[in-house]
Motif scaffolding. Structure first.
Motif, mmCIF file in Angstrom:
data_model
loop_
_atom_site.group_PDB
_atom_site.id
_atom_site.type_symbol
_atom_site.label_atom_id
_atom_site.label_comp_id
_atom_site.label_asym_id
_atom_site.label_seq_id
_atom_site.Cartn_x
_atom_site.Cartn_y
_atom_site.Cartn_z
ATOM 1 N N PRO A 1 0.799 -1.232 0.000
ATOM 2 C CA PRO A 1 0.000 0.000 0.000
ATOM 3 C C PRO A 1 0.830 1.280 0.000
ATOM 4 C CG PRO A 1 -0.059 -1.036 2.155
ATOM 5 C CD PRO A 1 0.659 -1.983 1.256
ATOM 6 N N ARG A 2 2.088 1.190 0.385
ATOM 7 C CA ARG A 2 2.993 2.338 0.302
ATOM 8 C C ARG A 2 4.311 1.879 -0.312
ATOM 9 N NH1 ARG A 2 0.625 6.535 2.857
ATOM 10 N NH2 ARG A 2 -0.500 6.257 4.818
ATOM 11 N N ARG A 3 5.150 2.847 -0.634
ATOM 12 C CA ARG A 3 6.480 2.495 -1.137
ATOM 13 C C ARG A 3 7.222 1.677 -0.083
ATOM 14 N NH1 ARG A 3 5.290 7.441 -3.355
ATOM 15 N NH2 ARG A 3 5.617 7.547 -5.622
ATOM 16 N N PRO A 4 8.114 0.778 -0.507
ATOM 17 C CA PRO A 4 8.756 -0.149 0.441
ATOM 18 C C PRO A 4 9.366 0.529 1.657
ATOM 19 C CG PRO A 4 9.249 -0.820 -1.797
ATOM 20 C CD PRO A 4 8.509 0.496 -1.905
ATOM 21 N N GLU A 5 9.979 1.700 1.486
ATOM 22 C CA GLU A 5 10.632 2.365 2.611
ATOM 23 C C GLU A 5 9.617 2.934 3.614
ATOM 24 O OE1 GLU A 5 10.495 5.402 -0.814
ATOM 25 O OE2 GLU A 5 10.800 3.239 -0.555
ATOM 26 N N ASN A 6 8.356 3.060 3.203
ATOM 27 C CA ASN A 6 7.325 3.631 4.078
ATOM 28 C C ASN A 6 6.264 2.622 4.502
ATOM 29 O OD1 ASN A 6 8.504 6.187 3.956
ATOM 30 N ND2 ASN A 6 7.316 6.780 2.153
ATOM 31 N N LEU A 7 6.531 1.332 4.299
ATOM 32 C CA LEU A 7 5.513 0.330 4.562
ATOM 33 C C LEU A 7 5.145 0.192 6.034
ATOM 34 C CD1 LEU A 7 6.204 -2.663 2.161
ATOM 35 C CD2 LEU A 7 4.090 -1.366 2.400
#
Length: 378
Positions: free
Chosen positions: A67-73
């Motif tokens: 649901p978010r970019r990998p760094e912000n999961l």
């Protein structure tokens, strides 16, 4: 040709056959049109012939939706959930109802591997985002549909490595559809199906928002199949399913709805309910044996959800009386995503020679020539 018409590998989607749908699709016409959302697969196709439990044939896999970019999961998203017919499993549903949030990748697989994908997601998160689980807990969403007609489902072939592969290969842009990932062994309305997606652009005030839909379609009875308002299933007896095992009525659908529109959890629950109407356009009655489970999330309000300080946060939202265009986008997107899951799939032979045919493209092209043009937004 534009990816609204073709899958990532170049397989035709519904629009490539001339089928028209209401609403304006996003540039890729799939869930990754919502900025930051990505999709990954691990597909397992091994062996032929008679079923030997633990050995195959294998026709299964894992789908991961980030649901978010990998760094912000590790930053939650607001989310809502709806159970149209509860003969299925979606882990984390109680927590979704309680707090209206989800964190980490969403995984979809076969019925007997749902626990594996849930646990492997936590293991992946503990490595990729170690701080997020320090002195805390995680309740990731893992969902399933039944693929035992084609797959050695009791052989438990999905492993944590397949889950890691699906998560780590997730990408934005055009995606594959049909018999891939968790959708590998699935069927829909008596035809081969599996993974499918679509999107719609929605205007609100001076801004445009995206609504993306992803389905793992494994439901419906052939005689009910209705496309573009025309029942084609009742007279479409061929090609028929070939079965060498006792027939079962087991079926399900998982729908994941993503949007960048700022919405609160109760509003996302309302969006998820509208997936029922998208299914209904295709003629399903919501069979007793079907697990029809729907999830909607919003990528908006990231700063408020990421805040760690003990202070009140401010979150934006669209007022409830103005949600109708979003409801409409969900209905349109679910309908098209299901058809895409069928159009992109090819005939598959599985355990014991059980065979699920692809939906005939020539029938859909003829339907496109006779159906009334859909209302498309500019």
């Amino acid at each position: 040709m534009a990816s609204t018409h073709m899958t990532r590998s170049g397989k035709p989607r519904a629009r490539a056959l001339g089928l028209n749908f209401e609403g304006k699709p996003g540039p890729r016409n799939n869930i990754t049109d919502v900025d930051g959302v990505s999709v990954g697969y691990s597909t397992i196709v091994e062996g032929d012939g008679a079923l030997r439990i633990g050995h195959g044939p294998v026709r299964t896999g894992v789908t991961a939706i980030l649901p978010r970019r990998p760094e912000n999961l590790s930053i939650p998203v607001f989310a809502g959930y709806h159970n149209f017919n509860g003969n299925g499993e979606m882990s984390g549903a109680h927590y979704l109802d309680e707090v209206g949030q989800l964190t980490f990748p969403i995984t979809i697989t076969n019925t007997h591997s749902c626990g594996v994908t849930r646990d492997a997601t936590l293991k992946w998160a503990s490595r990729a985002h170690p701080g997020s689980l320090t002195d805390a807990f995680g309740l990731p969403v893992s969902a399933e549909t039944y693929d035992g007609f084609l797959n050695d489902i009791n052989g438990f072939h999905v492993t944590e490595d397949h889950v890691f592969e699906a998560i780590e290969t997730a990408s934005s842009g055009a995606i594959e559809e049909g018999s891939v990932g968790g959708g590998t062994g699935m069927k829909c309305f008596g035809f081969k199906a599996g993974s499918g997606s679509a999107s719609r652009v929605v205007r609100y005030g001076d801004e445009s928002h995206m609504v993306g839909v992803f389905v793992q379609a494994n439901f419906g009875t052939r005689e009910h199949l209705t496309i573009c308002g025309i029942n084609i299933g009742a007279g479409l007896t061929e090609p028929a399913i070939v079965t060498h095992t006792p027939p079962t009525d087991l079926s399900s659908i998982i729908v994941v709805i993503a949007t960048d529109a700022p919405l609160m959890p109760h509003q996302l629950k309302r969006l998820s309910r509208r997936a029922t109407l998208g299914m209904g356009r295709l003629g399903t009655i919501g069979n007793h044996s079907s697990g029809d489970l729907f999830l909607a999330f919003s990528t908006a309000n990231e700063a408020a959800l990421a805040a760690k300080e003990a202070s009140a946060q401010r979150a934006a939202f669209i007022p409830d009386p103005h949600l109708d265009q979003l409801f409409e986008a969900v209905v349109q997107g679910v309908e098209e995503a299901i058809i895409n899951s069928m159009v992109a799939a090819e005939t598959m032979v599985g355990r014991d020679g059980n065979t699920v045919p692809a939906i005939p493209h020539n029938v859909l092209r003829q339907l496109a020539d006779t159906a009334e043009p859909a209302r498309a937004e500019e």
